[in-house]
Design a protein around this motif. Structure first.
Motif, PDB file in Angstrom:
ATOM      1  N   LEU A  78       0.586  -1.123   0.034  1.00 44.15           N
ATOM      2  CA  LEU A  78       0.220  -0.019   0.099  1.00 44.15           C
ATOM      3  C   LEU A  78       0.979   1.250   0.265  1.00 44.15           C
ATOM      4  CD1 LEU A  78      -2.492  -0.913   2.715  1.00 44.15           C
ATOM      5  CD2 LEU A  78      -3.049  -1.711   0.043  1.00 44.15           C
ATOM      6  N   ALA A  79       2.664   1.090  -0.122  1.00 41.34           N
ATOM      7  CA  ALA A  79       2.939   2.666  -0.098  1.00 41.34           C
ATOM      8  C   ALA A  79       3.616   2.583  -0.952  1.00 41.34           C
ATOM      9  CB  ALA A  79       4.473   1.784   1.110  1.00 41.34           C
ATOM     10  N   MET A  80       2.622   1.782  -2.536  1.00 39.42           N
ATOM     11  CA  MET A  80       2.730   2.693  -3.451  1.00 39.42           C
ATOM     12  C   MET A  80       2.693   2.689  -4.114  1.00 39.42           C
ATOM     13  SD  MET A  80       3.930  -1.341  -5.194  1.00 39.42           S
ATOM     14  CE  MET A  80       4.211  -1.143  -6.886  1.00 39.42           C
ATOM     15  N   GLN A  81       2.143   4.342  -4.332  1.00 37.66           N
ATOM     16  CA  GLN A  81       1.467   5.355  -4.185  1.00 37.66           C
ATOM     17  C   GLN A  81       2.163   6.843  -5.042  1.00 37.66           C
ATOM     18  OE1 GLN A  81      -0.252   8.048  -0.510  1.00 37.66           O
ATOM     19  NE2 GLN A  81       0.027   5.013   0.303  1.00 37.66           N
ATOM     20  N   SER A  82       1.890   5.954  -6.428  1.00 35.26           N
ATOM     21  CA  SER A  82       2.221   7.188  -7.521  1.00 35.26           C
ATOM     22  C   SER A  82       2.450   8.313  -7.277  1.00 35.26           C
ATOM     23  CB  SER A  82       1.071   7.507  -9.220  1.00 35.26           C
ATOM     24  OG  SER A  82       1.038   5.638  -8.826  1.00 35.26           O
ATOM     25  N   ASP A  83       2.392   9.058  -6.428  1.00 32.20           N
ATOM     26  CA  ASP A  83       2.801  10.047  -6.077  1.00 32.20           C
ATOM     27  C   ASP A  83       4.346  10.696  -4.989  1.00 32.20           C
ATOM     28  OD1 ASP A  83       1.127  10.163  -3.877  1.00 32.20           O
ATOM     29  OD2 ASP A  83       0.280  12.016  -3.499  1.00 32.20           O
ATOM     30  N   ALA A  84       4.568   9.457  -4.895  1.00 34.23           N
ATOM     31  CA  ALA A  84       5.297   9.318  -4.055  1.00 34.23           C
ATOM     32  C   ALA A  84       6.620   8.740  -4.172  1.00 34.23           C
ATOM     33  CB  ALA A  84       5.000   8.538  -2.660  1.00 34.23           C
ATOM     34  N   ALA A  85       7.684   9.098  -3.268  1.00 32.31           N
ATOM     35  CA  ALA A  85       8.937   7.402  -3.812  1.00 32.31           C
ATOM     36  C   ALA A  85       9.074   7.653  -2.251  1.00 32.31           C
ATOM     37  CB  ALA A  85      10.464   8.410  -3.708  1.00 32.31           C
ATOM     38  N   VAL A  86       9.810   6.046  -2.238  1.00 35.07           N
ATOM     39  CA  VAL A  86       9.364   5.197  -1.403  1.00 35.07           C
ATOM     40  C   VAL A  86      11.523   4.277  -1.956  1.00 35.07           C
ATOM     41  CG1 VAL A  86       8.767   3.570  -0.266  1.00 35.07           C
ATOM     42  CG2 VAL A  86       7.091   4.497  -1.241  1.00 35.07           C
ATOM     43  N   VAL A  87      12.304   4.436  -0.284  1.00 40.96           N
ATOM     44  CA  VAL A  87      13.231   3.715   0.125  1.00 40.96           C
ATOM     45  C   VAL A  87      12.270   2.652   1.245  1.00 40.96           C
ATOM     46  CG1 VAL A  87      15.623   3.687   0.956  1.00 40.96           C
ATOM     47  CG2 VAL A  87      14.438   5.312  -0.187  1.00 40.96           C
ATOM     48  N   LEU A  88      13.095   1.060   0.500  1.00 41.86           N
ATOM     49  CA  LEU A  88      12.805  -0.305   0.841  1.00 41.86           C
ATOM     50  C   LEU A  88      14.573  -1.046   1.296  1.00 41.86           C
ATOM     51  CD1 LEU A  88      10.342  -1.733   1.464  1.00 41.86           C
ATOM     52  CD2 LEU A  88      11.140  -3.359   0.147  1.00 41.86           C
ATOM     53  N   ASP A  89      15.153  -0.403   2.257  1.00 42.52           N
ATOM     54  CA  ASP A  89      15.794  -2.032   3.238  1.00 42.52           C
ATOM     55  C   ASP A  89      15.717  -2.722   3.362  1.00 42.52           C
ATOM     56  OD1 ASP A  89      18.407  -1.932   4.330  1.00 42.52           O
ATOM     57  OD2 ASP A  89      18.277  -0.435   5.925  1.00 42.52           O
ATOM     58  N   HIS A  90      16.129  -4.563   2.637  1.00 45.95           N
ATOM     59  CA  HIS A  90      16.371  -5.332   2.945  1.00 45.95           C
ATOM     60  C   HIS A  90      17.367  -5.837   3.710  1.00 45.95           C
ATOM     61  CE1 HIS A  90      13.106  -8.574   1.967  1.00 45.95           C
ATOM     62  NE2 HIS A  90      14.082  -9.032   3.533  1.00 45.95           N
ATOM     63  N   GLY A  91      18.768  -5.385   4.129  1.00 44.59           N
ATOM     64  CA  GLY A  91      19.758  -5.391   4.521  1.00 44.59           C
ATOM     65  C   GLY A  91      20.796  -6.256   3.791  1.00 44.59           C
ATOM     66  N   THR A  92      20.786  -7.044   2.446  1.00 43.81           N
ATOM     67  CA  THR A  92      22.118  -6.827   1.633  1.00 43.81           C
ATOM     68  C   THR A  92      21.140  -6.247   0.497  1.00 43.81           C
ATOM     69  OG1 THR A  92      20.551  -9.026   1.178  1.00 43.81           O
ATOM     70  CG2 THR A  92      22.434  -9.176   2.878  1.00 43.81           C
ATOM     71  N   ASP A  93      19.704  -5.490  -0.060  1.00 41.59           N
ATOM     72  CA  ASP A  93      19.020  -4.787  -0.976  1.00 41.59           C
ATOM     73  C   ASP A  93      18.626  -3.882  -0.399  1.00 41.59           C
ATOM     74  OD1 ASP A  93      19.625  -6.880  -3.471  1.00 41.59           O
ATOM     75  OD2 ASP A  93      19.424  -8.309  -1.752  1.00 41.59           O
ATOM     76  N   VAL A  94      18.853  -2.346  -1.408  1.00 40.54           N
ATOM     77  CA  VAL A  94      18.080  -1.718  -1.319  1.00 40.54           C
ATOM     78  C   VAL A  94      17.549  -1.132  -1.950  1.00 40.54           C
ATOM     79  CG1 VAL A  94      18.026   1.058  -0.052  1.00 40.54           C
ATOM     80  CG2 VAL A  94      19.415  -1.130   1.198  1.00 40.54           C
ATOM     81  N   PHE A  95      16.473  -0.843  -2.434  1.00 38.26           N
ATOM     82  CA  PHE A  95      15.551  -0.639  -3.557  1.00 38.26           C
ATOM     83  C   PHE A  95      14.541   1.381  -3.010  1.00 38.26           C
ATOM     84  CE2 PHE A  95      14.932  -5.179  -2.862  1.00 38.26           C
ATOM     85  CZ  PHE A  95      15.508  -5.782  -4.168  1.00 38.26           C
ATOM     86  N   ILE A  96      15.557   1.355  -4.003  1.00 33.34           N
ATOM     87  CA  ILE A  96      14.761   2.733  -4.631  1.00 33.34           C
ATOM     88  C   ILE A  96      13.170   2.706  -5.270  1.00 33.34           C
ATOM     89  CG2 ILE A  96      14.740   5.842  -4.860  1.00 33.34           C
ATOM     90  CD1 ILE A  96      17.418   4.872  -3.897  1.00 33.34           C
TER      91      ILE A  96
END
Length: 875
Positions: free
Chosen positions: A747-765
């Protein structure tokens, strides 16, 4: 007092104490293993890729400032890699999650110790000076041990202990601690440059929780209750005077001995003799891979301190040992790679005229010329079947470290501080010489040769550990490297094996961090607990050490653990159980860690802890640290996940744990078979749901080798990294340059936003389409997200890959697959976990729902209901 049995390090089962405990209803196949002792060995446990439709990722730099989060501390700053500058340094504040959400910090709540304890009433001791009434608790009026800035060296899964054995030993929840002996805390420990005062009976150290008689200086041990003399050190006129002693005022103290008591050894400073580093480089690389590797190697040697002694070995069908005495050209001595080097050839090499270990200030130009002279593989042999004598090359590297680097002169040996390091840069499997396997699985003798290779690699790793040498293996490229064969070499020496997509920038960052992360060597951890507690299992980078202290202490029941290496980025997971119902108000723990630092000082780091005991289930559950408990459960679970089939079985074990916790500690709904999960543990099931579907147990990663490497990293990782590897941390960019932490739901994937996801060995923007379409705003948000990602991981080892992509791109699946699917949940459940949705219109909801890439994974609420357990209300 009889010795209590302890499990060998990394064994997957529990050891029953002399008093029989209550068994968990979980399946035996998931929670049991051979009792101690066992004959089996101990079980211990890329660069950003810019693809089509991806947002180009910035350069990842190695920061030059120490960080407390899974970082390293070095004596001098580590320069950045030679790459174009990224966005400006930026430290945006991170906003807490919207109420009623609880954020998932990387640091658990501090362990709280209540004050005041009393002496046992039975068998009062005899005092030579004074009376029992004069005995007082020096810590009674003292501040409790807290640390608001970062977790201490020891974090418990609960800061209260349940008195009843039956519920305290419920294995589905469990009780234990994560110990990071080499980690530096923000304020630093109290330093004491004298011999410690120790209990004559059990060997425990005097600490702030001891009862002390100031008139005579006698003190009572909190572990065994033995009364000891203090050789006059604790004779004082008042308790205020005793508070000035560091060991009686702080739970964490370092006893430092700058002189070395071992005869024949002369301690030297880090600036005079530093631990050498030998690079062992695969020469069977194609041109694109070699070009990336050369760039990383050039940047790596530029980052080394000038006193670092470096050696360079290249291997293929033969082993080439480069000579630093030639300044005008790259010259090497060559040894055959199909057999182990003979003693005669090693002596001729080591005691010849060549210089194979040289300080960087004298040999930096030579090192650059060596790297520039490397040439790509020219034959037509496929990558996987090229002759690589990796095992022989490591043998030669180890012989060079053991050789003249010890510098013998007139019977005095100058040994390097800390661990020496061998860093292997591998692009394919070991297919030639000792420890090798055939390049084809169809070879008729492959199973036997693989078994022989595994044993040989483990023995070589143990030999390296005996000589205080750590072997790190950094693999890159698309060629399979046969992880099961190489893993024992790294693990037995105390090193790590890491897989990269290529030899680019993240590979170079890990080269730098691997070379500087060691905190010391010759580590030994001794753990002492109150008699009501015993340690049933230890998981981490060490092995049980049989240290005989009976000559010094009559009843020393400490569990001794020989550390394979001493580093800040590692931790040991301790699983504990109670032997009987606890009658006392407190239980005590002491962790004594002895090691040598890089300056050759012998350090004894002593950490003392006191936990109150409770009768109330709700009070106990309220004290449980969800994050620490989840990490301990995950480490116990991952220890049994040896392959893909085991991982699938462990998913079922996680399900059984959730059901058992709900039955034992939750409440049954009226007129229903459903159980309400205890609200005090509201975060725990969500963390375990991330575990079962994430890269450690799930099928997000495509290859079993990748999952195997991640599992081994996880079993040894520090608390901070372990937590992030279980459950990602989701941070949404807000206007004004701030970030809000949100639950890791799609639900964090809103079109008017940018999100950083830190999963330890991978980080996604992830960059929303509407935000990306706005000129200026999208670029600013992306730059802020990139900088935040770098700051979050600036000292993490291994360095994570950072991937950035836009909404709607095919690579967005990497991001979506790490999030909990919640868009199919009823609106009230979505809003309960994501209050931001309450402000959306029906049209916006429909648009948001239609933008998701659908996956078959169930949502968190669906999973809980399938277990006949109602999810807890969000806290």
């Amino acid at each position: 007092m009889a010795n209590q049995p302890h499990s060998s390090l990394g064994y997957s089962g529990t050891v029953q104490p002399p008093h029989q405990g209550t068994h968990s209803p979980l399946p035996d196949s998931a929670l049991s293993s051979p009792p101690f002792p066992s004959t089996s060995g101990p079980r211990f446990p890329p660069p950003p890729i810019v693809q089509p439709n991806q947002v180009p990722s910035p350069s990842i730099k190695t920061p030059n400032l120490p960080s407390s989060a899974n970082g390293i501390r070095t004596g001098s700053p580590v320069p950045h890699l030679s790459t174009p500058p990224g966005p400006p340094r930026f430290s945006p504040p991170i906003q807490p999650a919207a109420v009623p959400f609880r954020t998932s910090p990387a640091v658990p709540q501090p362990v709280v110790f209540s004050s005041g304890s009393s002496l046992p009433t039975s068998s009062p001791p005899h005092f030579s000076n004074g009376s029992l009434e004069e005995l007082h608790q020096t810590s009674g009026d003292r501040e409790e041990w807290t640390n608001s800035t970062e977790s201490p060296n020891v974090v418990f899964s609960a800061y209260k202990v349940f008195k009843q054995k039956k519920l305290a030993n419920v294995l589905s929840l469990g009780f234990g601690a994560l110990v990071s002996p080499g980690r530096e805390v923000s304020l630093g420990p109290q330093i004491i440059q004298r011999d410690p005062i120790r209990c004559h009976n059990c060997g425990a150290y005097a600490n702030l929780y001891c009862n002390i008689l100031p008139g005579s200086g006698q003190w009572q041990c909190v572990i065994c209750r033995h009364l000891n003399a203090s050789e006059g050190r604790y004779v004082a006129s008042s308790k205020e005077e005793l508070r000035n002693l560091p060991e009686l005022s702080s739970p964490l103290v370092d006893y430092v001995q700058t002189g070395n008591k071992r005869p024949g050894f002369f301690p030297v400073s880090d600036t005079r003799v530093s631990a050498p580093i030998i690079l062992v480089i695969d020469e069977c690389l194609d041109e694109p891979h070699l070009q990336h590797l050369q760039s990383s190697l050039h940047a790596f040697v530029d980052s080394l301190p000038p006193t670092t002694r470096l050696g360079i070995i290249v291997y293929g069908r033969t082993v080439s040992v480069y000579d630093f005495s030639e300044e005008s050209m790259a010259s090497a001595d060559v040894l055959p790679g199909n057999i182990s080097p003979s003693e005669e050839s090693l002596k001729a090499l080591i005691y010849g005229t060549g210089i194979y270990l040289s300080p960087m200030h004298a040999s930096l130009p030579v090192a650059h010329s060596i790297f520039s002279s490397l040439r790509p593989y020219k034959l037509t042999t496929p990558e996987a079947s090229r002759d690589r004598c990796l095992g022989t090359a490591v043998e030669v590297a180890l012989a060079i470290i053991q050789g003249p680097s010890a510098e013998m002169s007139r019977g005095v040996v100058k040994r390097p501080g800390g661990n020496s390091r061998i860093i292997v840069c591998a692009g394919g499997p070991n297919t030639c010489g000792p420890g090798s396997v055939p390049y084809s699985f169809s070879h008729p003798n492959y199973p036997h040769m693989e078994k022989t290779a595994l044993k040989w690699m483990e023995n070589l790793g143990r030999e390296a550990h005996r000589h205080s040498t750590v072997i790190d293996i950094l693999c890159a490229g698309t060629c399979p490297v046969r992880v099961p064969v190489l893993q024992p070499l790294a693990k037995a020496s105390g090193g790590v094996l890491i897989l990269h997509d290529d030899f680019g920038e993240a590979f170079g960052v890990n080269l730098q961090r691997a070379s500087g992360r060691a905190a010391g060597s010759h580590g030994l951890l001794e753990i002492r607990c109150s008699d009501d507690i015993f340690i049933s299992q230890v998981i981490g980078p060490g092995e049980e050490s049989h240290v005989d202290n009976h000559e010094s202490f009559k009843s020393d029941n400490a569990l001794s653990i020989q550390m394979l290496s001493v580093e800040e980025t590692q931790s040991l997971a301790l699983c504990m159980e109670t032997k009987r119902d606890i009658k006392s108000d407190f239980v005590y723990f002491q962790f004594a860690f002895n090691f040598s630092d890089v300056y050759q000082s012998d350090i004894s780091r002593v950490i003392s802890a006191r936990l109150p005991t409770v009768d109330s289930i709700s009070a106990y559950l309220a004290s449980v640290q969800d994050e620490v408990a989840a990490v301990l459960i995950a480490k116990r679970t991952l220890l049994r996940a040896k392959n893909a089939n085991d991982a699938l079985d462990m998913q079922g074990t996680v399900d059984e744990r959730i059901k058992d916790i709900a039955i034992k500690f939750g409440s049954q709904m009226p007129k229903s078979k459903l159980y309400q999960f205890p609200k005090e543990l509201s975060l725990l099931p969500e963390l375990l749901f991330h575990l079962r579907r994430g890269p450690l147990l799930g099928s997000i990663l495509g290859h079993e080798d990748e999952r195997s490497v991640l599992r081994n990293l996880f079993l040894n990782a520090s608390f901070d990294l372990s937590l992030r590897m279980i459950a990602p941390r989701c941070l949404m960019h807000r206007e004004g340059g701030t970030f809000e932490e949100l639950p890791a739901y799609d639900l964090a994937m809103q079109s008017d936003a940018a999100v950083v996801l830190d999963h330890g060995t991978d980080v996604f923007i992830w960059l929303g389409a509407e935000l990306d379409a706005q000129d200026g705003k999208g670029a600013a948000a992306l730059a802020a997200c990139r900088t935040l990602a770098e700051e979050l991981t600036e000292m993490r080892f291994p360095a994570p890959r950072i991937l950035a992509f836009k909404e709607g791109s095919s690579q967005a699946r990497y991001f979506v697959s790490r999030l909990i699917a919640a868009h199919k949940d009823p609106p009230y459940e979505q809003e309960a976990r994501f209050p931001q949705l309450r402000t959306l219109t029906t049209e916006q909801r429909t648009k948001l729902k239609s933008s998701f890439l659908h996956f078959d994974d169930p949502s968190f609420c669906e999973w809980m209901r399938s277990l006949k357990v109602l999810p807890p209300e969000p806290s």
